[in-house]
Write a protein that holds these residues in place. Sequence first.
Motif, mmCIF file in Angstrom:
data_model
loop_
_atom_site.group_PDB
_atom_site.id
_atom_site.type_symbol
_atom_site.label_atom_id
_atom_site.label_comp_id
_atom_site.label_asym_id
_atom_site.label_seq_id
_atom_site.Cartn_x
_atom_site.Cartn_y
_atom_site.Cartn_z
ATOM 1 N N ALA A 43 53.060 32.660 64.424
ATOM 2 C CA ALA A 43 53.513 31.661 63.451
ATOM 3 C C ALA A 43 54.616 30.826 64.070
ATOM 4 C CB ALA A 43 54.034 32.347 62.193
ATOM 5 N N SER A 44 54.637 29.574 63.685
ATOM 6 C CA SER A 44 55.746 28.703 64.081
ATOM 7 C C SER A 44 56.328 28.084 62.820
ATOM 8 C CB SER A 44 55.289 27.627 65.062
ATOM 9 O OG SER A 44 54.259 26.846 64.511
ATOM 10 N N THR A 45 57.608 27.793 62.871
ATOM 11 C CA THR A 45 58.260 27.189 61.720
ATOM 12 C C THR A 45 57.826 25.723 61.624
ATOM 13 O OG1 THR A 45 60.186 26.648 63.041
ATOM 14 C CG2 THR A 45 60.259 28.740 61.834
ATOM 15 N N PRO A 46 57.834 25.165 60.427
ATOM 16 C CA PRO A 46 57.365 23.781 60.245
ATOM 17 C C PRO A 46 58.019 22.770 61.185
ATOM 18 C CG PRO A 46 57.632 24.824 58.120
ATOM 19 C CD PRO A 46 58.180 25.794 59.147
ATOM 20 N N ALA A 47 59.302 22.928 61.455
ATOM 21 C CA ALA A 47 60.004 21.971 62.314
ATOM 22 C C ALA A 47 59.482 21.987 63.752
ATOM 23 C CB ALA A 47 61.502 22.265 62.316
ATOM 24 N N PHE A 48 58.844 23.075 64.167
ATOM 25 C CA PHE A 48 58.373 23.207 65.544
ATOM 26 C C PHE A 48 56.856 23.107 65.671
ATOM 27 C CE2 PHE A 48 62.608 24.906 65.772
ATOM 28 C CZ PHE A 48 63.063 24.426 66.987
ATOM 29 N N ARG A 49 56.147 22.957 64.558
ATOM 30 C CA ARG A 49 54.692 22.843 64.622
ATOM 31 C C ARG A 49 54.273 21.590 65.360
ATOM 32 N NH1 ARG A 49 54.010 24.970 59.101
ATOM 33 N NH2 ARG A 49 54.363 27.120 59.672
ATOM 34 N N GLY A 50 53.256 21.738 66.197
ATOM 35 C CA GLY A 50 52.760 20.605 66.959
ATOM 36 C C GLY A 50 53.607 20.250 68.168
ATOM 37 N N LYS A 51 54.600 21.076 68.471
ATOM 38 C CA LYS A 51 55.497 20.795 69.602
ATOM 39 C C LYS A 51 55.365 21.829 70.714
ATOM 40 C CE LYS A 51 58.743 18.398 66.638
ATOM 41 N NZ LYS A 51 60.074 18.387 66.038
#
Length: 118
Positions: A43-51
């Motif tokens: 899982a990744s936190t929303p602020a880091f998604r797609g990065k």
Amino acid sequence: MGAPEEHIDYKILVAGEGDELAGYVCFGPTPMTEATWDLYWIASTPAFRGKGAGSRLLLAMEEDVRRRGGMQVRIETSSMGEYAATRAFYDRHAYAEASRLPDFYKPGDDLVTLYKKI
């Protein structure tokens, strides 16, 4: 005192930037196998998604599994549309569908097993 490393069922790697949590991956050796590992959660936190946080975690997990003598990784997921992006993520990292159990979770929701030799 903790359990010896070889008796730990779950391993967790965490990624962050500064004081912020970027994501985590939870994985462990598959019981009753010699060199197969299961990826349980990533899982990744929303602020880091797609990065790239998820990709970095997945690659770090694969390297850790290799270092411990693992030869393949297995992932179970759902066939539902909400998981299409998840399945596409694994596909980009060369995880292929190995099996599908129809109606496993509920009618119309298959269990999809993904697999990769590492």
